[in-house]
Motif scaffolding. Structure first.
Motif, PDB file in Angstrom:
ATOM      1  N   THR A 176       0.790  -1.157   0.131  1.00  0.00           N
ATOM      2  CA  THR A 176      -0.056  -0.026   0.042  1.00  0.00           C
ATOM      3  C   THR A 176       0.801   1.317   0.026  1.00  0.00           C
ATOM      4  N   PRO A 177       1.530   1.240  -1.109  1.00  0.00           N
ATOM      5  CA  PRO A 177       2.519   2.707  -1.215  1.00  0.00           C
ATOM      6  C   PRO A 177       1.904   3.856  -1.119  1.00  0.00           C
ATOM      7  N   ASN A 178       0.481   3.986  -1.416  1.00  0.00           N
ATOM      8  CA  ASN A 178      -0.176   5.388  -1.322  1.00  0.00           C
ATOM      9  C   ASN A 178      -0.653   5.591  -0.055  1.00  0.00           C
ATOM     10  N   ILE A 179      -0.294   4.943   0.972  1.00  0.00           N
ATOM     11  CA  ILE A 179      -0.884   5.297   2.289  1.00  0.00           C
ATOM     12  C   ILE A 179      -0.137   6.681   2.748  1.00  0.00           C
ATOM     13  N   LEU A 180      -0.811   7.278   3.351  1.00  0.00           N
ATOM     14  CA  LEU A 180      -0.059   8.700   4.002  1.00  0.00           C
ATOM     15  C   LEU A 180       0.316   8.149   5.344  1.00  0.00           C
ATOM     16  N   ILE A 181       1.615   8.405   5.602  1.00  0.00           N
ATOM     17  CA  ILE A 181       2.297   8.127   6.802  1.00  0.00           C
ATOM     18  C   ILE A 181       2.502   9.119   7.587  1.00  0.00           C
ATOM     19  N   TYR A 182       3.140  10.400   6.975  1.00  0.00           N
ATOM     20  CA  TYR A 182       3.632  11.549   7.919  1.00  0.00           C
ATOM     21  C   TYR A 182       2.580  12.630   7.696  1.00  0.00           C
ATOM     22  N   SER A 183       2.594  13.564   8.750  1.00  0.00           N
ATOM     23  CA  SER A 183       2.006  14.826   8.509  1.00  0.00           C
ATOM     24  C   SER A 183       2.221  15.855   7.599  1.00  0.00           C
ATOM     25  N   TYR A 184       1.147  16.204   7.035  1.00  0.00           N
ATOM     26  CA  TYR A 184       1.607  17.301   6.146  1.00  0.00           C
ATOM     27  C   TYR A 184       2.207  18.544   6.813  1.00  0.00           C
ATOM     28  N   PHE A 185       1.836  18.781   7.947  1.00  0.00           N
ATOM     29  CA  PHE A 185       2.487  19.689   8.758  1.00  0.00           C
ATOM     30  C   PHE A 185       3.573  19.526   9.692  1.00  0.00           C
ATOM     31  N   LYS A 186       4.177  18.504   9.132  1.00  0.00           N
ATOM     32  CA  LYS A 186       5.549  18.204   9.895  1.00  0.00           C
ATOM     33  C   LYS A 186       6.501  19.431  10.210  1.00  0.00           C
ATOM     34  N   ASP A 187       6.811  19.705  11.385  1.00  0.00           N
ATOM     35  CA  ASP A 187       7.501  20.851  11.275  1.00  0.00           C
ATOM     36  C   ASP A 187       9.002  20.843  12.078  1.00  0.00           C
ATOM     37  N   SER A 213      10.286  19.710   5.660  1.00  0.00           N
ATOM     38  CA  SER A 213       9.010  19.637   4.692  1.00  0.00           C
ATOM     39  C   SER A 213       8.342  21.162   4.662  1.00  0.00           C
ATOM     40  N   HIS A 214       7.894  21.572   3.522  1.00  0.00           N
ATOM     41  CA  HIS A 214       7.092  22.694   3.378  1.00  0.00           C
ATOM     42  C   HIS A 214       5.848  22.616   3.245  1.00  0.00           C
ATOM     43  N   THR A 215       4.709  23.079   3.531  1.00  0.00           N
ATOM     44  CA  THR A 215       3.583  23.012   2.808  1.00  0.00           C
ATOM     45  C   THR A 215       3.490  24.023   1.411  1.00  0.00           C
ATOM     46  N   PHE A 216       2.399  23.826   0.769  1.00  0.00           N
ATOM     47  CA  PHE A 216       2.255  24.992  -0.095  1.00  0.00           C
ATOM     48  C   PHE A 216       1.816  26.251   0.321  1.00  0.00           C
ATOM     49  N   THR A 217       1.184  26.503   1.530  1.00  0.00           N
ATOM     50  CA  THR A 217       1.089  27.674   2.170  1.00  0.00           C
ATOM     51  C   THR A 217       2.366  28.253   2.669  1.00  0.00           C
ATOM     52  N   GLU A 218       3.267  27.704   3.014  1.00  0.00           N
ATOM     53  CA  GLU A 218       4.615  28.269   3.397  1.00  0.00           C
ATOM     54  C   GLU A 218       5.365  28.650   2.270  1.00  0.00           C
ATOM     55  N   ILE A 219       5.126  27.768   0.899  1.00  0.00           N
ATOM     56  CA  ILE A 219       5.994  28.376  -0.177  1.00  0.00           C
ATOM     57  C   ILE A 219       5.247  29.472  -0.701  1.00  0.00           C
ATOM     58  N   ILE A 220       4.024  29.522  -1.085  1.00  0.00           N
ATOM     59  CA  ILE A 220       3.371  30.587  -1.739  1.00  0.00           C
ATOM     60  C   ILE A 220       3.516  31.730  -0.715  1.00  0.00           C
ATOM     61  N   ASN A 221       3.349  31.855   0.455  1.00  0.00           N
ATOM     62  CA  ASN A 221       3.400  33.224   1.405  1.00  0.00           C
ATOM     63  C   ASN A 221       4.831  33.535   1.440  1.00  0.00           C
ATOM     64  N   ALA A 222       5.823  32.807   1.699  1.00  0.00           N
ATOM     65  CA  ALA A 222       7.138  33.289   1.379  1.00  0.00           C
ATOM     66  C   ALA A 222       7.378  33.920   0.283  1.00  0.00           C
ATOM     67  N   ILE A 223       6.929  33.548  -1.042  1.00  0.00           N
ATOM     68  CA  ILE A 223       7.166  34.147  -2.309  1.00  0.00           C
ATOM     69  C   ILE A 223       6.445  35.224  -2.298  1.00  0.00           C
ATOM     70  N   CYS A 224       5.316  35.436  -1.862  1.00  0.00           N
ATOM     71  CA  CYS A 224       4.494  36.752  -2.086  1.00  0.00           C
ATOM     72  C   CYS A 224       4.802  37.893  -0.985  1.00  0.00           C
ATOM     73  N   GLN A 225       5.208  37.086   0.119  1.00  0.00           N
ATOM     74  CA  GLN A 225       5.754  38.235   1.252  1.00  0.00           C
ATOM     75  C   GLN A 225       7.212  38.808   0.612  1.00  0.00           C
ATOM     76  N   ASN A 226       7.927  38.408  -0.351  1.00  0.00           N
ATOM     77  CA  ASN A 226       9.022  39.002  -0.751  1.00  0.00           C
ATOM     78  C   ASN A 226       9.026  39.746  -2.092  1.00  0.00           C
ATOM     79  N   GLY A 227       7.635  40.268  -2.131  1.00  0.00           N
ATOM     80  CA  GLY A 227       7.848  41.149  -3.450  1.00  0.00           C
ATOM     81  C   GLY A 227       7.568  40.355  -4.666  1.00  0.00           C
TER      82      GLY A 227
END
Length: 263
Positions: A176-187, A213-227
């Motif tokens: 079952t390689p498609n089973i989600l194991i780790y948290s999306y919000f692993k910090d 790990s980085h969420t899409f929120t982190e990626i997009i916010n970091a881009i937008c917050q830097n102009g």
């Protein structure tokens, strides 16, 4: 703990051990149209005019991707990476092939101010973002190095892949390689000591790698917050890391291309 300094040591060790990795770069660059970059990225880059443009890659590894992208007709290129032996290899390759591209050994977060407002395009490719705990200073450096109106082009693993188990991991089940194991919000950091096997297929007791790990929120916010603004986002259900290819075309987001522009 300076995790970036630790990663520098581990990457230089990995490249030193991978004596045969990269031996085909010069031959493939001479014979193939656009080696070492994904077809969807080739298709996307075909929409842009690179003539008289200056391009860069952050976390350029041994230079093979930036040297491939130079074939779109850019005037010059600069690659930045923390591993000194990789940078030396990349500079020698560019010199041997007569490509107007140079490579600089540096911590990405400490790129010299002489490169500010220098580039029409900056590229981030597979496996780069994971080596930075905080993406805000990373994308601040991207923004500082881009010209006004310059574009950031990312082709990376999808954040969802950080939830999947990989072959050899304790919780991985090949049935079952498609089973989600780790948290999306692993910090907390991923801490590994078994080498960088994709270079030579070897597992070894290595110096420690620290990744995040980085969420899409982190990626997009970091881009937008830097102009920078987000112009385009494409998601794909195929793997570019060679870790999850058994999940290709099964409806799971595994990779993406993101286009951003400095405003």
């Amino acid at each position: 703990m300076n995790y970036i300094a630790k990663n520098k040591e581990a990457w230089e060790e990995a490249f030193e051990r991978a004596t045969a990795w990269g031996n085909d770069i010069e031959e493939r660059l001479a014979k193939e149209e656009y080696p070492f970059i994904e077809k969807v990225l080739v298709d996307e880059l075909s929409n842009y005019d690179f003539s008289d443009k200056k391009i860069a890659q952050f976390c350029c590894n041994n230079g093979r991707e930036l040297l491939s992208i130079m074939k779109f007709g850019a005037d010059s290129g600069v690659g930045f990476d923390i591993a000194e032996n990789m940078v030396a290899f990349a500079n020698q390759t560019a010199q041997n092939l007569g490509i107007n591209c140079s490579f600089v050994a540096t911590n990405i977060l400490e790129i010299d101010q002489k490169y500010y407002n220098s580039f029409d395009y900056i590229f981030i490719t597979i496996g780069a973002l994971t080596w930075f705990e905080d993406l805000l200073p990373f994308f601040r450096k991207v923004s500082q190095c881009l010209k006004e109106g310059g574009r950031l082009i990312i082709n990376e693993c999808h954040p969802v892949t950080n939830m999947l188990g990989a072959n050899g991991e304790e919780q991985y089940d090949q049935e079952t390689p498609n089973i989600l194991i780790y948290s999306y919000f692993k910090d907390d950091a991923w801490i590994e000591n078994d080498g960088m096997g994709y270079m030579n297929g070897e597992n070894y007791e290595s110096k420690t790698f620290y990744s995040y790990s980085h969420t899409f929120t982190e990626i997009i916010n970091a881009i937008c917050q830097n102009g920078m603004s987000i112009n385009k986002l494409m998601e794909f259900d195929y793997d570019i890391s060679e870790m999850f290819s058994n999940l290709n075309n099964r409806g799971i987001p595994l990779s993406y291309i993101l286009i951003s522009q400095k405003v």
